[in-house]
Design a protein around this motif. Structure first.
Motif, PDB file in Angstrom:
ATOM      1  N   ARG A   1       0.979  -1.247  -0.040  1.00 56.91           N
ATOM      2  CA  ARG A   1      -0.115  -0.059  -0.109  1.00 56.91           C
ATOM      3  C   ARG A   1       0.790   1.356  -0.063  1.00 56.91           C
ATOM      4  O   ARG A   1       0.490   2.045  -0.646  1.00 56.91           O
ATOM      5  CB  ARG A   1      -1.065  -0.151   1.141  1.00 56.91           C
ATOM      6  CG  ARG A   1      -2.171  -0.852   0.947  1.00 56.91           C
ATOM      7  CD  ARG A   1      -3.178  -0.878   2.295  1.00 56.91           C
ATOM      8  NE  ARG A   1      -3.711   0.756   2.171  1.00 56.91           N
ATOM      9  CZ  ARG A   1      -4.291   1.173   3.515  1.00 56.91           C
ATOM     10  NH1 ARG A   1      -4.301   0.258   4.479  1.00 56.91           N
ATOM     11  NH2 ARG A   1      -4.453   2.367   3.229  1.00 56.91           N
TER      12      ARG A   1
ATOM     13  N   LEU B   1       0.993   4.413  -2.550  1.00 59.86           N
ATOM     14  CA  LEU B   1       0.737   5.743  -2.041  1.00 59.86           C
ATOM     15  C   LEU B   1       1.876   6.813  -2.422  1.00 59.86           C
ATOM     16  O   LEU B   1       1.536   7.718  -2.786  1.00 59.86           O
ATOM     17  CB  LEU B   1       0.537   5.675  -0.489  1.00 59.86           C
ATOM     18  CG  LEU B   1       0.613   7.073   0.166  1.00 59.86           C
ATOM     19  CD1 LEU B   1      -1.004   7.597  -0.073  1.00 59.86           C
ATOM     20  CD2 LEU B   1       0.712   6.874   1.656  1.00 59.86           C
TER      21      LEU B   1
ATOM     22  N   HIS C   1      -5.927   7.509   2.115  1.00 56.69           N
ATOM     23  CA  HIS C   1      -5.184   6.372   2.560  1.00 56.69           C
ATOM     24  C   HIS C   1      -5.470   6.154   4.139  1.00 56.69           C
ATOM     25  O   HIS C   1      -5.679   4.942   4.434  1.00 56.69           O
ATOM     26  CB  HIS C   1      -3.695   6.658   2.405  1.00 56.69           C
ATOM     27  CG  HIS C   1      -2.593   5.461   2.806  1.00 56.69           C
ATOM     28  ND1 HIS C   1      -2.349   4.380   2.225  1.00 56.69           N
ATOM     29  CD2 HIS C   1      -2.168   5.636   4.122  1.00 56.69           C
ATOM     30  CE1 HIS C   1      -1.540   3.697   3.067  1.00 56.69           C
ATOM     31  NE2 HIS C   1      -1.465   4.240   4.294  1.00 56.69           N
TER      32      HIS C   1
END
Length: 267
Positions: free
Chosen positions: A56, A60, A167
């Protein structure tokens, strides 16, 4: 880094040099591994950690040009370091620091070439305490910090801040999956009365989520979670009942040192 962490060769010289060159904080990969002989449930935890702290945050960084501080290995230019509130009292100070830096317009660079390595505790109760602190602390600060950052990003047109805020607004993996399952089940119950199109809205997010997890496992997670360790999914999910139960919520109110080895965990 924490005292129980190891790191790849060359990490310290690189992290001493890069912040001064880029005038920005840097964060290497922070990997946690299941201790040898700890069982399949820890393998599931290792895969979940890999999703959160590698897959992730790589995405990002590619989308926003910034990443989040993950709790170990980060380095700061001195001008930024001396302005940080390191005595905030937050249980998850890494998330608090990331949101504070984002509000100030400071992006943390991701350094994928170096890693900080640690292990999950062997003792089951110690593992529950650790996860409770992480997850409850993260949920608390996300509510207080991520939404204001999103509002500010929309007001100022700072798309990278909006990406950072979104996020952090994604809940922990297990909670997110549970919410999608509830959504799909609700659409199944309501579809006969509202129209079968509701099934697409209910099951679509769950299908996309499942496909994303499967893709990440196939691409990056087979070593952390081999097929024979998938039986650890149920013990891992059952441990979440303790994390989100009364004891887990109580544990998350204060910082608790996590025992790292089996002997220490039994003391």
């Amino acid at each position: 880094t924490d005292a129980d962490c190891q790191h790849t060769d060359g990490l310290i010289p690189s992290l001493a040099r890069i912040p001064e060159i880029t005038d920005a904080p840097v964060q290497p990969v922070y990997a946690m591994h299941a201790p040898e002989g700890s069982g399949p449930a820890r393998a599931v935890a290792e895969f979940a950690w890999l999703l959160m702290n590698e897959v992730r945050i790589q995405g990002l960084f590619r989308l926003t040009g910034g990443t989040r501080i993950t709790g170990a290995g980060q380095a700061f230019p001195w001008a930024i370091a001396e302005s940080l509130n390191l005595a905030s009292g937050e249980i998850v100070e890494d998330t608090a620091l990331t949101l504070d830096l984002a509000k100030r317009g400071i992006r943390t660079r991701y350094v994928a070439e170096h890693s900080v390595l640690s292990t999950f505790p062997v003792d089951d109760e110690a593992a529950v305490v650790q996860r409770a602190r992480w997850e409850h602390g993260s949920l608390s600060i996300q509510r207080r910090g991520a939404l204001p950052l999103l509002i500010e990003a929309l007001r100022t047109g700072a798309l990278w801040k909006a990406g950072m805020a979104l996020h952090f607004l994604v809940p922990p993996l297990t909670l997110f999956a549970g919410a999608l399952i509830v959504l799909a089940a609700s659409s199944t119950l309501l579809a006969p009365f509202t129209g079968w199109w509701l099934l697409f809205l209910g099951f679509g997010p769950l299908v996309l989520f499942s496909a994303g997890i499967l893709w990440a496992w196939q691409r990056s997670g087979r070593e952390a979670l081999p097929p024979e360790a998938l039986r650890g999914m149920w013990p891992f999910l059952l441990s979440k009942l303790k994390v989100y139960g009364k004891d887990g919520r109580q544990t998350a109110k204060v910082w608790t040192r996590t025992p790292r080895d089996q002997q220490e965990g039994r003391s």
